[in-house]
Design an enzyme around this catalytic site. Structure first.
Site, mmCIF file in Angstrom:
data_model
loop_
_atom_site.group_PDB
_atom_site.id
_atom_site.type_symbol
_atom_site.label_atom_id
_atom_site.label_comp_id
_atom_site.label_asym_id
_atom_site.label_seq_id
_atom_site.Cartn_x
_atom_site.Cartn_y
_atom_site.Cartn_z
ATOM 1 N N HIS A 1 0.850 -1.194 0.000
ATOM 2 C CA HIS A 1 0.000 0.000 0.000
ATOM 3 C C HIS A 1 0.890 1.250 0.000
ATOM 4 C CE1 HIS A 1 -2.943 3.008 1.039
ATOM 5 N NE2 HIS A 1 -3.876 2.133 0.695
ATOM 6 N N GLU B 1 -3.902 1.605 -7.429
ATOM 7 C CA GLU B 1 -4.305 2.753 -6.618
ATOM 8 C C GLU B 1 -3.401 3.942 -6.934
ATOM 9 O OE1 GLU B 1 -6.658 1.328 -2.883
ATOM 10 O OE2 GLU B 1 -4.568 1.667 -2.357
#
Ligand code: PGA
Length: 246
Positions: A99, A168
């Protein structure tokens, strides 16, 4: 309207306490309804809530993941960390790795690769996050950044059947901004083209909410969504799933 099997992954980030678990009643009820018979719901709460979530979801189909893991396969002097085997042992089936909020704290592609390999060995499914910064996008470096993240992150990972890629773009996370549909379609296609055999499922993440889902769901090569802020609210999370299928 889509008929596709889609993944809806709730990334709670550093959010929630024991009383937040009660907000899941609505989601449990929803998970048993016909509206979600073509998709999968997965929650990734902070470590502190994994046990409570597992108990809560005992009699339903909602799966559990963690938000990171240490790369070491054995126990060791790593204060503050947990490894993939410890996660599997308590009942998690997924883990988010790479992430951008962790890449931001010095997690590089090589470390991410070690984490991915340890998670797969522990029989966890990996939600592997990739994405470019706004500066990289402006310099038209999106594809080269993604290529590198995929190449190094998945180095020597032969069997990719338990890998999910979450695209993302960093500039879309928590900002309320989502990429233009045509750009997103193109980027997801590019990511899938990186795999000779079968591509892993590719999800989109970054400011997904009950409003923009109506457009996002039309992008037909997306296999699901990684949802941060909006997933902390049961109604919004359910709305996103409902609107994907309506
Ligand atoms: P967001 O976060 O939905 O709040 O933008 C997504 C993520 O970071 O996974």
């Amino acid at each position: 309207m889509t008929n596709k099997y889609m993944y809806f992954i709730a990334n709670w980030k550093m959010y929630g306490n024991l009383s937040s678990v009660n907000t899941l009643n609505k989601v449990i009820e929803f998970s048993k309804s016909k509206e979600i018979n073509k998709g999968r719901l997965i929650y990734c709460p902070p470590y502190t809530l994994i046990g409570s979530f597992l108990k809560k979801f005992k009699n339903c189909q909602i799966d559990i993941g963690a938000q990171n893991c240490h790369e070491s396969e054995s126990y060791g002097p790593y204060t503050g960390f947990v490894n993939s085997y410890m996660l599997k042992n308590i009942g998690a089936n997924y883990v988010i790795i790479g992430h951008s909020e962790n890449r931001d704290k010095d997690e590089n592609n090589k470390l991410i690769n070690l984490k991915i390999k340890s998670a797969l060995k522990a029989k966890l499914k990996v939600i592997f996050c990739i994405g470019e910064t706004l500066a990289e996008k402006r310099k038209k470096k999106t594809q080269s950044i993604l290529s590198k993240q995929i190449k190094v992150g998945l180095d020597k990972v032969k069997n990719k059947s338990n890998i999910f890629i979450a695209y993302e773009p960093i500039w879309a996370i928590g900002t309320g901004i989502v990429p233009k549909s045509k750009d997103l379609l193109k980027t997801i296609k590019f990511i899938k083209s990186k795999f000779k055999d079968k591509s892993p499922k590719v999800l989109y993440g970054g400011s997904v909410n009950p409003q923009n889902i109506k457009n996002l769901k039309k992008i037909n090569n997306i296999d699901g969504f990684l949802i941060g802020g909006a997933s902390q609210n049961a109604k919004k999370f359910i709305d996103i799933v409902k609107k994907t299928y309506s």
